[in-house]
Design a protein around this motif. Structure first.
Motif, PDB file in Angstrom:
ATOM      1  N   GLY A   1       0.803  -1.213   0.000  1.00 55.37           N
ATOM      2  CA  GLY A   1       0.000   0.000   0.000  1.00 55.37           C
ATOM      3  C   GLY A   1       0.837   1.264   0.000  1.00 55.37           C
ATOM      4  O   GLY A   1       0.300   2.380  -0.009  1.00 55.37           O
ATOM      5  N   ALA A   2       2.177   1.123   0.002  1.00 50.28           N
ATOM      6  CA  ALA A   2       3.066   2.286   0.024  1.00 50.28           C
ATOM      7  C   ALA A   2       3.042   3.037  -1.302  1.00 50.28           C
ATOM      8  O   ALA A   2       2.727   2.468  -2.354  1.00 50.28           O
ATOM      9  CB  ALA A   2       4.497   1.837   0.327  1.00 50.28           C
ATOM     10  N   ALA A   3       3.393   4.316  -1.243  1.00 44.15           N
ATOM     11  CA  ALA A   3       3.645   5.109  -2.454  1.00 44.15           C
ATOM     12  C   ALA A   3       5.135   5.048  -2.733  1.00 44.15           C
ATOM     13  O   ALA A   3       5.942   4.929  -1.806  1.00 44.15           O
ATOM     14  CB  ALA A   3       3.210   6.557  -2.242  1.00 44.15           C
ATOM     15  N   MET A   4       5.519   5.117  -4.017  1.00 41.01           N
ATOM     16  CA  MET A   4       6.936   4.960  -4.302  1.00 41.01           C
ATOM     17  C   MET A   4       7.372   5.668  -5.577  1.00 41.01           C
ATOM     18  O   MET A   4       6.563   5.938  -6.471  1.00 41.01           O
ATOM     19  CB  MET A   4       7.304   3.477  -4.384  1.00 41.01           C
ATOM     20  CG  MET A   4       6.639   2.724  -5.527  1.00 41.01           C
ATOM     21  SD  MET A   4       7.242   1.013  -5.653  1.00 41.01           S
ATOM     22  CE  MET A   4       8.971   1.275  -6.085  1.00 41.01           C
ATOM     23  N   THR A   5       8.675   5.960  -5.625  1.00 36.45           N
ATOM     24  CA  THR A   5       9.323   6.478  -6.823  1.00 36.45           C
ATOM     25  C   THR A   5      10.442   5.510  -7.188  1.00 36.45           C
ATOM     26  O   THR A   5      11.294   5.210  -6.348  1.00 36.45           O
ATOM     27  CB  THR A   5       9.913   7.874  -6.579  1.00 36.45           C
ATOM     28  OG1 THR A   5       8.847   8.788  -6.303  1.00 36.45           O
ATOM     29  CG2 THR A   5      10.685   8.360  -7.800  1.00 36.45           C
ATOM     30  N   ALA A   6      10.408   5.019  -8.423  1.00 36.08           N
ATOM     31  CA  ALA A   6      11.430   4.098  -8.898  1.00 36.08           C
ATOM     32  C   ALA A   6      12.392   4.848  -9.813  1.00 36.08           C
ATOM     33  O   ALA A   6      11.966   5.503 -10.764  1.00 36.08           O
ATOM     34  CB  ALA A   6      10.784   2.933  -9.647  1.00 36.08           C
ATOM     35  N   VAL A   7      13.683   4.758  -9.524  1.00 35.37           N
ATOM     36  CA  VAL A   7      14.719   5.435 -10.306  1.00 35.37           C
ATOM     37  C   VAL A   7      15.437   4.383 -11.149  1.00 35.37           C
ATOM     38  O   VAL A   7      16.118   3.509 -10.602  1.00 35.37           O
ATOM     39  CB  VAL A   7      15.721   6.166  -9.391  1.00 35.37           C
ATOM     40  CG1 VAL A   7      16.789   6.857 -10.231  1.00 35.37           C
ATOM     41  CG2 VAL A   7      14.998   7.164  -8.493  1.00 35.37           C
TER      42      VAL A   7
END
Length: 306
Positions: A77-83
């Motif tokens: 349920g987390a929000a994330m940014t993938a680099v």
């Protein structure tokens, strides 16, 4: 951030999924980017569990590849940014999430960028966070530079759980006096505490690497933690501390007196309470900081006397 706890397991990627996605995207693992894709759902769930990720968290992932760990993070349920440095992989990742976990699409942002170039200006996603966490399967060849660079540039990077080459993990978590204690160990200790929390075999990757992997968990010092060498009335500048560390370990077998003779005077050693006949590999980060603080005070006194 709203508590979004996902209690239902999603469809994570297995070996057949990974190979199909790679084939459809025209992607093959490259040594250039140190790519080894995880093909075991149990492994990525274990990583996320060890990281303690919940629906309240904002997560950065470096090197998401084909999305194995990405889906396991989103499953919480987390929000994330993938680099992601590789353009075809960065372009493909949102489609993979849309296929296997469509309800999570709005919680994912993908940035096509080399992690070593990431700053709070060009990736502002975390600027409003008091703290965020990094969870990643890091390319073996650049794992240490990535970690130290992100910790330097993001004061609010509060913790990380990364999978790295076992030898790298051992060095990151090493303590003073051990043969593997070195520049990465002591520089990481400037920011917080690290420990190894598990070993990962080679058979969970495609292609299988020639080395085993391990998990490293890190927690950043709180600003008011008495163990934090970066705070206090006489806290030294990080750049000076790291300069002394580099010099001390650049000539590992030499005494501090010999290795640091151009940087540290006898008076500074005495003021810091450090025996100059010791070697750098015996010093804690607290002692390196004390030595840097003594040099800093001496430099200020010299300037004032001129």
């Amino acid at each position: 951030m709203t508590d979004i706890t996902n209690t239902t397991a999603g469809h994570l990627l297995g070996a057949a999924d990974i190979r199909r996605i790679a084939d459809e995207a025209g992607v093959s693992p490259t040594k250039k980017f140190g790519q080894n894709f995880v093909i075991d759902p149990g492994t990525v769930r274990r990583i996320v569990r060890e990281a303690g990720v919940t629906g309240n968290d904002h997560v950065m992932e470096v090197g998401p590849g084909l999305g194995s760990l990405t889906l396991a993070i989103l499953e919480t349920g987390a929000a994330m940014t993938a680099v992601e440095i590789d353009p075809p992989l960065a372009e493909r990742l949102p489609s993979t999430v849309a296929e296997f976990m469509p309800e999570a699409v709005d919680r994912l942002n993908v940035v096509n960028r080399d992690a070593l170039t990431v700053t709070s200006d060009n990736v502002p996603d975390f600027n409003g966070d008091d703290s965020f966490t990094l969870v990643a399967n890091l390319p073996y060849n650049v794992a240490t530079p990535i970690l130290l660079t992100l910790l330097e540039r993001f004061d609010n990077l509060g913790s990380f759980l990364v999978m790295v080459q076992k030898e790298v993990a051992d060095r990151l978590a090493a303590k003073p006096g051990s043969k593997i204690y070195g520049t990465p160990s002591v520089k990481l200790a400037w920011y917080g505490t690290a420990e190894r929390v598990g070993t990962i075999g080679r058979n969970v990757f495609w292609p299988a690497p020639n080395v085993d992997s391990a998990l490293v968990k890190f927690t950043r010092f709180a600003a008011d933690d008495p163990a934090n060498p970066a705070v206090g009335e006489h806290a030294p500048q990080r750049a000076l501390v790291f300069q002394l560390i580099d010099a001390a370990f650049g000539q590992r077998r030499k005494t501090l007196h010999a290795a640091l003779k151009r940087l540290v005077s006898a008076q500074a050693f005495e003021a810091a309470g450090i025996d100059p006949t010791r070697r750098g590999e015996t010093l804690t980060i607290t002692e390196f900081a004390a030595l840097a603080a003594a040099v800093q005070r001496q430099n200020i006194q010299s300037e004032e006397a001129e």
